[in-house]
Write a protein that holds these residues in place. Structure first.
Motif, PDB file in Angstrom:
ATOM      1  N   GLY A 112       0.803  -1.220   0.000  1.00 19.01           N
ATOM      2  CA  GLY A 112       0.000   0.000   0.000  1.00 19.01           C
ATOM      3  C   GLY A 112       0.831   1.262   0.000  1.00 19.01           C
ATOM      4  O   GLY A 112       0.600   2.194  -0.790  1.00 19.01           O
ATOM      5  N   LEU A 113       1.825   1.324   0.882  1.00 12.69           N
ATOM      6  CA  LEU A 113       2.631   2.536   1.007  1.00 12.69           C
ATOM      7  C   LEU A 113       3.508   2.774  -0.226  1.00 12.69           C
ATOM      8  O   LEU A 113       3.504   3.888  -0.773  1.00 12.69           O
ATOM      9  N   PRO A 114       4.272   1.792  -0.722  1.00  9.83           N
ATOM     10  CA  PRO A 114       5.060   2.055  -1.933  1.00  9.83           C
ATOM     11  C   PRO A 114       4.196   2.384  -3.148  1.00  9.83           C
ATOM     12  O   PRO A 114       4.561   3.249  -3.952  1.00  9.83           O
ATOM     13  N   ASN A 115       3.069   1.735  -3.294  1.00 15.27           N
ATOM     14  CA  ASN A 115       2.179   2.070  -4.412  1.00 15.27           C
ATOM     15  C   ASN A 115       1.662   3.500  -4.287  1.00 15.27           C
ATOM     16  O   ASN A 115       1.611   4.253  -5.273  1.00 15.27           O
ATOM     17  N   PHE A 116       1.273   3.883  -3.090  1.00 10.63           N
ATOM     18  CA  PHE A 116       0.812   5.258  -2.876  1.00 10.63           C
ATOM     19  C   PHE A 116       1.916   6.252  -3.197  1.00 10.63           C
ATOM     20  O   PHE A 116       1.677   7.265  -3.877  1.00 10.63           O
ATOM     21  N   LEU A 117       3.125   5.987  -2.718  1.00 11.73           N
ATOM     22  CA  LEU A 117       4.224   6.920  -2.936  1.00 11.73           C
ATOM     23  C   LEU A 117       4.540   7.064  -4.426  1.00 11.73           C
ATOM     24  O   LEU A 117       4.810   8.177  -4.907  1.00 11.73           O
ATOM     25  N   ALA A 118       4.499   5.971  -5.166  1.00 11.01           N
ATOM     26  CA  ALA A 118       4.782   6.044  -6.602  1.00 11.01           C
ATOM     27  C   ALA A 118       3.756   6.928  -7.306  1.00 11.01           C
ATOM     28  O   ALA A 118       4.113   7.764  -8.156  1.00 11.01           O
ATOM     29  N   VAL A 119       2.488   6.783  -6.943  1.00 11.13           N
ATOM     30  CA  VAL A 119       1.449   7.600  -7.561  1.00 11.13           C
ATOM     31  C   VAL A 119       1.568   9.052  -7.092  1.00 11.13           C
ATOM     32  O   VAL A 119       1.460   9.994  -7.895  1.00 11.13           O
ATOM     33  N   ALA A 120       1.798   9.255  -5.784  1.00 16.07           N
ATOM     34  CA  ALA A 120       1.901  10.616  -5.265  1.00 16.07           C
ATOM     35  C   ALA A 120       3.066  11.372  -5.893  1.00 16.07           C
ATOM     36  O   ALA A 120       2.948  12.561  -6.229  1.00 16.07           O
ATOM     37  N   LEU A 121       4.198  10.712  -6.075  1.00 17.82           N
ATOM     38  CA  LEU A 121       5.362  11.375  -6.665  1.00 17.82           C
ATOM     39  C   LEU A 121       5.139  11.658  -8.152  1.00 17.82           C
ATOM     40  O   LEU A 121       5.575  12.707  -8.659  1.00 17.82           O
ATOM     41  N   ALA A 122       4.454  10.757  -8.846  1.00 22.49           N
ATOM     42  CA  ALA A 122       4.120  11.009 -10.250  1.00 22.49           C
ATOM     43  C   ALA A 122       3.178  12.202 -10.365  1.00 22.49           C
ATOM     44  O   ALA A 122       3.353  13.075 -11.235  1.00 22.49           O
ATOM     45  N   LEU A 123       2.171  12.271  -9.497  1.00 22.32           N
ATOM     46  CA  LEU A 123       1.276  13.428  -9.488  1.00 22.32           C
ATOM     47  C   LEU A 123       2.042  14.704  -9.169  1.00 22.32           C
ATOM     48  O   LEU A 123       1.774  15.772  -9.734  1.00 22.32           O
ATOM     49  N   GLY A 124       3.011  14.585  -8.235  1.00 19.66           N
ATOM     50  CA  GLY A 124       3.799  15.750  -7.850  1.00 19.66           C
ATOM     51  C   GLY A 124       4.555  16.359  -9.020  1.00 19.66           C
ATOM     52  O   GLY A 124       4.753  17.585  -9.082  1.00 19.66           O
ATOM     53  N   GLN A 125       4.989  15.531  -9.950  1.00 19.67           N
ATOM     54  CA  GLN A 125       5.680  16.043 -11.135  1.00 19.67           C
ATOM     55  C   GLN A 125       4.780  16.942 -11.972  1.00 19.67           C
ATOM     56  O   GLN A 125       5.268  17.805 -12.710  1.00 19.67           O
ATOM     57  N   LEU A 126       3.480  16.741 -11.857  1.00 18.23           N
ATOM     58  CA  LEU A 126       2.522  17.544 -12.604  1.00 18.23           C
ATOM     59  C   LEU A 126       1.927  18.679 -11.770  1.00 18.23           C
ATOM     60  O   LEU A 126       0.995  19.359 -12.207  1.00 18.23           O
ATOM     61  N   GLY A 127       2.445  18.853 -10.573  1.00 21.98           N
ATOM     62  CA  GLY A 127       1.992  19.956  -9.735  1.00 21.98           C
ATOM     63  C   GLY A 127       0.833  19.645  -8.814  1.00 21.98           C
ATOM     64  O   GLY A 127       0.265  20.556  -8.194  1.00 21.98           O
ATOM     65  N   TYR A 128       0.472  18.371  -8.683  1.00 21.42           N
ATOM     66  CA  TYR A 128      -0.605  17.975  -7.770  1.00 21.42           C
ATOM     67  C   TYR A 128      -0.012  17.460  -6.457  1.00 21.42           C
ATOM     68  O   TYR A 128       1.084  16.907  -6.436  1.00 21.42           O
ATOM     69  N   GLN A 129      -0.772  17.618  -5.372  1.00 25.48           N
ATOM     70  CA  GLN A 129      -0.335  17.094  -4.081  1.00 25.48           C
ATOM     71  C   GLN A 129      -1.397  16.145  -3.537  1.00 25.48           C
ATOM     72  O   GLN A 129      -2.578  16.508  -3.464  1.00 25.48           O
ATOM     73  N   ALA A 130      -0.975  14.945  -3.186  1.00 28.60           N
ATOM     74  CA  ALA A 130      -1.890  13.986  -2.562  1.00 28.60           C
ATOM     75  C   ALA A 130      -2.428  14.564  -1.262  1.00 28.60           C
ATOM     76  O   ALA A 130      -1.731  15.298  -0.551  1.00 28.60           O
ATOM     77  N   VAL A 131      -3.680  14.223  -0.940  1.00 34.23           N
ATOM     78  CA  VAL A 131      -4.320  14.830   0.226  1.00 34.23           C
ATOM     79  C   VAL A 131      -4.385  13.892   1.426  1.00 34.23           C
ATOM     80  O   VAL A 131      -4.799  14.321   2.508  1.00 34.23           O
ATOM     81  N   GLY A 132      -3.980  12.631   1.277  1.00 34.83           N
ATOM     82  CA  GLY A 132      -4.017  11.794   2.466  1.00 34.83           C
ATOM     83  C   GLY A 132      -3.879  10.317   2.190  1.00 34.83           C
ATOM     84  O   GLY A 132      -3.922   9.853   1.047  1.00 34.83           O
ATOM     85  N   VAL A 133      -3.696   9.585   3.277  1.00 34.81           N
ATOM     86  CA  VAL A 133      -3.735   8.131   3.274  1.00 34.81           C
ATOM     87  C   VAL A 133      -4.681   7.693   4.381  1.00 34.81           C
ATOM     88  O   VAL A 133      -4.937   8.437   5.326  1.00 34.81           O
ATOM     89  N   ARG A 134      -5.215   6.481   4.233  1.00 34.30           N
ATOM     90  CA  ARG A 134      -6.116   5.958   5.273  1.00 34.30           C
ATOM     91  C   ARG A 134      -5.686   4.566   5.685  1.00 34.30           C
ATOM     92  O   ARG A 134      -5.282   3.750   4.850  1.00 34.30           O
ATOM     93  N   LEU A 135      -5.784   4.320   6.998  1.00 29.51           N
ATOM     94  CA  LEU A 135      -5.519   3.012   7.593  1.00 29.51           C
ATOM     95  C   LEU A 135      -6.814   2.516   8.220  1.00 29.51           C
ATOM     96  O   LEU A 135      -7.490   3.260   8.932  1.00 29.51           O
ATOM     97  N   ASP A 136      -7.123   1.239   7.986  1.00 30.70           N
ATOM     98  CA  ASP A 136      -8.426   0.735   8.412  1.00 30.70           C
ATOM     99  C   ASP A 136      -8.330  -0.605   9.131  1.00 30.70           C
ATOM    100  O   ASP A 136      -9.329  -1.293   9.298  1.00 30.70           O
ATOM    101  N   SER A 137      -7.150  -0.993   9.573  1.00 27.27           N
ATOM    102  CA  SER A 137      -7.032  -2.258  10.296  1.00 27.27           C
ATOM    103  C   SER A 137      -5.725  -2.265  11.082  1.00 27.27           C
ATOM    104  O   SER A 137      -4.839  -1.443  10.841  1.00 27.27           O
ATOM    105  N   GLY A 138      -5.639  -3.204  12.007  1.00 28.35           N
ATOM    106  CA  GLY A 138      -4.410  -3.347  12.783  1.00 28.35           C
ATOM    107  C   GLY A 138      -4.283  -2.309  13.883  1.00 28.35           C
ATOM    108  O   GLY A 138      -5.248  -1.638  14.261  1.00 28.35           O
ATOM    109  N   ASP A 139      -3.070  -2.179  14.410  1.00 28.40           N
ATOM    110  CA  ASP A 139      -2.773  -1.187  15.438  1.00 28.40           C
ATOM    111  C   ASP A 139      -2.643   0.173  14.754  1.00 28.40           C
ATOM    112  O   ASP A 139      -1.594   0.520  14.201  1.00 28.40           O
ATOM    113  N   LEU A 140      -3.711   0.946  14.793  1.00 30.89           N
ATOM    114  CA  LEU A 140      -3.765   2.180  14.018  1.00 30.89           C
ATOM    115  C   LEU A 140      -2.723   3.199  14.466  1.00 30.89           C
ATOM    116  O   LEU A 140      -2.101   3.878  13.638  1.00 30.89           O
ATOM    117  N   LEU A 141      -2.522   3.316  15.771  1.00 35.31           N
ATOM    118  CA  LEU A 141      -1.548   4.282  16.268  1.00 35.31           C
ATOM    119  C   LEU A 141      -0.140   3.905  15.833  1.00 35.31           C
ATOM    120  O   LEU A 141       0.627   4.750  15.327  1.00 35.31           O
TER     121      LEU A 141
END
Length: 514
Positions: A272-301
């Motif tokens: 999840g994290l590497p896939n998100f980072l690859a997309v976020a960095l690609a968007l960043g090249q075009l001037g967009y900024q990702a607005v967040g990530v979500r966690l929905d299981s496990g030890d959230l803290l």
């Protein structure tokens, strides 16, 4: 009951009822009053249709006079007057949330709908306020409970009044359309798992955020970023899930300005994290900024802390400063106890989505409001029963909030409506519940609590917007002392009676015993 009143010739007797609760919910010491706007909307349109009356005729005794059904057809609320605590006000046991007066038969019929509309709205607003007190002012709280609510009406009510109670928004789009609640959401696991990675976007090209320059094939750029990201994260030969990456690309193409990633469909750290980072960095090249990530299981803290660490190191490694502060959202059956942990110092969580424990109020699913007759024909009425807690306070009443010189709340005072109101700076004697002697108080400020909102069926002034009621709720809570705001073992807030009201109670009790 309506038929009984009508046959007794009492349908038009002027009566007054009070709607209130006996105990604060969740072991707390306060309630936020809510549901008034729904009550007013109901009263202004109340009538029985021909089909309603026909059904009643089918279940009442067959010898019921036709004139009674004609009376039912004529009913409306043009003779009803309502005084109420404004929505968002602090409310305490025994103090009326609503005072309803009008023809006895009619205002008796209003009991169930008014209780239904006020009780749950006030309960869920109070539940939301407690969660906001735990979270503090900085964390964003989103109501995400529609799928777990008790039906669509319960869901809409919860979305509406959790916002009044202090939440920042809801995933319920209908609450946005009908009530003006800010709406927001995220993608579900089903969206991600629906992709296998073999899908080819029909339009993979994305133009720069500035609108200037050439469009880029986002899917191709994401694949180009994946290798350096995986190298930075030292994933070795482990390849993040292709389907998840394709889902993120599809979501980014749809929402390039509000891209966010749900990280735990497969593995947060390995996929999840590497896939998100690859997309976020690609968007960043075009001037967009990702607005967040979500966690929905496990030890959230723990996971949020680990994700924040990766975001920081990745931002530094690739020299993308905004990446380190991408908001982290968590969800997954969060209750009060978990919320305490998620908001403690050192938490990297920014946004918290709460569903089941907010909308179903599992710690106490009912506020237990009651609707009791207090006067008929101008004469006080009192319920005297073996259970002291269920005895009612007689007579048409006024209510006031007494404040100290620093603006802190002293107590709420109930008195008969025809008594002169308490005056700031003047001593008065009041009776606390169960006290043998009165106590003397000298308020620095006096605030009337009950406002006339419907008079003879007409709205007296426009009701505040939901946003205004939400602001009042936050102001009201800010004035409550820490001892009363404690969620565990709070100090009870005092509600007292005037000398004249206490004397009336004593007199009616004595008469009953003779």
């Amino acid at each position: 009951m309506a038929l009984g009143y009508w046959r007794a010739g009492r349908a038009h007797d002027v009566a007054e009822f009070e709607l209130y609760f006996r105990c604060c919910p969740f072991g707390g010491a306060f309630v936020l009053a809510a549901g008034l706007r729904d009550c007013v909307r109901f009263l202004r349109t109340f009538h029985l249709r021909d089909t309603d009356v026909q059904f009643l005729a089918s279940v009442l005794p067959p010898d019921t006079e036709p004139a009674f059904f004609a009376h039912l057809r004529s009913l409306d609320c043009s003779g009803v007057t309502v005084r109420a605590l404004p929505e968002g006000s602090l409310a305490f046991p025994g103090v009326p949330l609503l005072q309803v007066s009008g023809p006895l038969l009619l205002v008796q019929l209003l009991e169930t709908p008014l209780l239904c509309m006020v009780s749950y709205a006030s309960l869920v607003a109070t539940n939301a306020a407690r969660l906001r007190l735990i979270a503090g002012p900085e964390k964003r709280l989103l109501e995400m409970g529609l799928r777990r609510a008790q039906g669509p009406d319960g869901g809409l009510t919860a979305s509406t009044y959790s916002y009044l109670g202090g939440f920042d928004g809801s995933s319920n789009v209908l609450a946005g359309q009908l009530r003006g609640v800010p709406v927001g959401g995220t993608l579900a696991h089903s969206f991600i798992t629906s992709f296998s990675g073999t899908e080819v976007p029909p339009s993979p090209m994305l133009a720069p955020a500035s609108g200037e320059g050439s469009a880029m094939n986002l899917a191709t750029r994401v694949e180009a970023w994946l290798e350096p990201v995986c190298a930075h994260l030292e994933l070795g030969v482990q390849v993040p899930h292709r389907g998840e990456r394709a889902a993120f690309v599809a979501y980014a193409l749809a929402f390039p300005r509000s891209f966010q990633g749900l990280l735990d469909s497969y593995s947060v750290q390995r996929s999840g994290l590497p896939n998100f980072l690859a997309v976020a960095l690609a968007l960043g090249q075009l001037g967009y900024q990702a607005v967040g990530v979500r966690l929905d299981s496990g030890d959230l803290l723990q996971q949020a802390q680990a994700v924040r660490g990766v975001l920081r190191t990745t931002a530094a490694h690739f020299q993308v400063p905004w990446l380190e502060s991408v908001p982290i959202t968590v969800s997954n059956n969060i209750d009060e106890e978990q919320l305490v942990r998620l908001t403690n110092e050192g938490s990297e969580v920014n946004v918290i989505g709460i569903g089941t424990s907010l909308v179903t109020c599992p710690r106490q699913p009912s506020l237990g409001c009651v609707y009791k007759l207090v006067a008929v024909g101008g004469q006080p009425r009192m319920k005297l029963t073996e259970e002291a807690e269920k005895q009612t306070l007689p007579g048409s009443k006024a209510a006031f909030r007494l404040l100290d010189t620093d603006g802190s709340l002293l107590l709420d005072l109930l008195q008969l409506a025809d008594e002169p109101p308490p005056q700031a700076g003047r001593e008065l004697k009041v009776w606390q519940k169960g006290a043998q002697e009165p106590q003397t108080v000298r308020p620095a400020h006096v605030e009337p609590l009950l406002q006339l909102c419907v008079q003879q069926g007409q709205l007296c002034k426009p009701l505040p917007s939901l946003a205004e009621s939400r602001a009042l709720a936050q102001l009201s809570l800010s004035r409550l002392s820490p001892a009363h705001k404690r969620l565990q073992n709070p100090e009870p807030y005092q509600v007292a009676l005037s000398e004249q009201l206490q004397a009336l109670v004593d007199r009616l009790r004595t008469q009953d015993q003779q």
